[in-house]
Motif scaffolding. Sequence first.
Motif, short mmCIF file in Angstrom:
data_model
loop_
_atom_site.label_atom_id
_atom_site.label_comp_id
_atom_site.label_asym_id
_atom_site.label_seq_id
_atom_site.Cartn_x
_atom_site.Cartn_y
_atom_site.Cartn_z
N THR A 21 0.27 -1.28 0.00
CA THR A 21 -0.28 0.51 0.25
C THR A 21 0.98 1.54 -0.16
O THR A 21 0.87 2.02 -0.64
CB THR A 21 -1.10 0.03 1.22
N GLU A 22 2.29 1.25 1.07
CA GLU A 22 3.05 1.91 0.80
C GLU A 22 3.67 2.88 -0.19
O GLU A 22 3.81 3.88 -0.90
CB GLU A 22 4.10 2.15 1.98
N LEU A 23 3.83 1.35 -1.19
CA LEU A 23 4.62 1.40 -2.25
C LEU A 23 3.19 2.18 -3.76
O LEU A 23 4.10 2.98 -4.15
CB LEU A 23 5.05 0.02 -3.20
N ARG A 24 2.01 2.33 -3.26
CA ARG A 24 1.04 2.50 -3.93
C ARG A 24 0.99 3.84 -4.05
O ARG A 24 0.18 5.00 -5.42
CB ARG A 24 -0.14 1.75 -3.85
N GLU A 25 1.09 4.22 -3.05
CA GLU A 25 1.30 5.56 -2.35
C GLU A 25 2.12 6.57 -3.08
O GLU A 25 1.75 7.22 -3.82
CB GLU A 25 0.48 5.93 -0.84
N ARG A 26 2.97 6.12 -3.01
CA ARG A 26 4.34 6.45 -3.89
C ARG A 26 4.27 6.60 -5.26
O ARG A 26 4.56 7.47 -5.80
CB ARG A 26 5.57 5.69 -3.63
N ALA A 27 3.88 5.66 -6.37
CA ALA A 27 4.16 5.78 -7.42
C ALA A 27 3.02 4.58 -7.46
O ALA A 27 2.36 3.27 -7.34
CB ALA A 27 5.21 5.68 -7.77
N ASP A 28 3.30 4.51 -9.01
CA ASP A 28 2.12 2.98 -9.63
C ASP A 28 2.97 1.63 -9.88
O ASP A 28 2.41 0.54 -10.03
CB ASP A 28 1.31 3.78 -10.81
N MET A 29 4.01 2.41 -10.57
CA MET A 29 5.22 1.53 -10.58
C MET A 29 6.97 1.54 -10.13
O MET A 29 6.83 2.57 -10.12
CB MET A 29 5.62 1.79 -12.39
N HIS A 30 7.13 0.34 -9.94
CA HIS A 30 8.39 0.00 -8.70
C HIS A 30 9.66 -0.74 -9.98
O HIS A 30 9.06 -1.73 -10.34
CB HIS A 30 8.27 0.16 -7.71
N ARG A 31 10.65 -0.15 -9.78
CA ARG A 31 11.76 -1.15 -9.90
C ARG A 31 12.15 -1.70 -8.58
O ARG A 31 11.44 -1.70 -7.89
CB ARG A 31 13.44 -0.42 -10.25
#
Length: 397
Positions: A21-31
């Motif tokens: 959830t924290e990742l999604r709050e930061r951006a839609d896609m991640h390396r």
Amino acid sequence: MSDVTFPTDRQRPFDPPDEATELRERADMHRMTFADGHRGWLVTGYSAARAVLAHPRFSNRPDLAHPPIQGSLLRMRMQKDARTPPGFFLRMDEPEHARFRRLLTGQFTVRRMKMLEPRVEEIANVCLDDMAAAGGPVDLVEKFALPIPSLVICELLGVPYEDRAQFQEDTKLLVNLETKAEDAMAALGRITAFMYGLVQRKRKEPADDLISGLIESGELDDEELAGVSLLLLVAGHETTANMLGLGTYALLTNPAQLAAMRDDPSVVENGVEELLRYLTIIHLGPMRTALEDVEIEGNLIKAGECVALHLPTVNRDPSRFPDGDRLDVARPAGGHLTFGHGIHQCLGQQLARIEMRIGYPALLRRFPGLRLAVTPEEVPMRSDMSIYGVHRLPVTW
Ligand code: HEM
């Protein structure tokens, strides 16, 4: 910022991992770093996930995939050597995939699935009778959540129900992330051999079932027929069983939502979609590999890079589902990605919906006093499986 790894640790039984959830709050896609060191991508946003699943230049072939987490590493390696088994069209790209999907679509029409409804009702009632006769407390997974989809898929395919114990054991091994590679391969070998034998029997003695119908089309050889049947059998019961088990648990802890599903038939259809969205039992994947450079929402995914989708988080994306962390059987929940999207979108989704639309209200009406027979902390969750849910759900009434 350093690469992320695939989040699997859930802090609460019905919510995606906080980390996702924290990742999604930061951006839609991640390396993301995969378990074998491969550098690919993790998708946590709704629109990016849909875009990946709809894009024609992403592959689902196992030999191009990388393992997202450690437990699956060995198994994926073995899959690489084994390639896609004949007929297992979930792991094929076009045009091979379309050849199978076209044949199957005719067998899975909304109309044909509707015709199954009375039989699903009968099956649900037999399970509920059995549960009532046993008397509480019982394990709801054993008495209700697992037998309904198992019986339905066995009947649809023409698999003798007496053979269920072995294949249930084997599918469990296949979807358990902790299973050793050799055990998973042995389980796969056993189910495949069983299916192959069944296809040969049906060639000699056709009946009114899906396998016999496919044989009659004359387009598939026995190995392909066994592979298709295997895919349907495995995909068709473990998934729905976990929705029925986990969905009941979620309703038991949300009494107002439970009452709506039990008492208001006009809520049920949408309530099932909401449970599918809120619970998103697909714990790991889907995954895809770029066949050429592809741009998704301003990110360049290079040819050969693997993309892992985090569907439980994607289906809570507030840009698509406002206040998505709340279970609300009255919200418009359509458009969730729990059945995937694009060419591989779940073939059995209408059947799964019918089983849930019949199953939940039938259970809740038969046992209006249904409740957990253990504390919530004692319910064993399936964080160790690729399909999330409950291992057991002790209930009484
Ligand atoms: C709640 C229950 C179910 C859920 C959540 C579910 C979920 C999914 C998802 C996410 C996919 C796409 C995977 C990907 O894109 O990589 C899929 C594909 C598939 N599912 Fe389901 N499924 C369910 C029930 C069923 C049932 C009951 C059947 C069969 C009777 C079934 C048969 C299939 C098949 C054959 C595919 C492959 C389709 C293709 O590649 O064209 N599923 N399912």
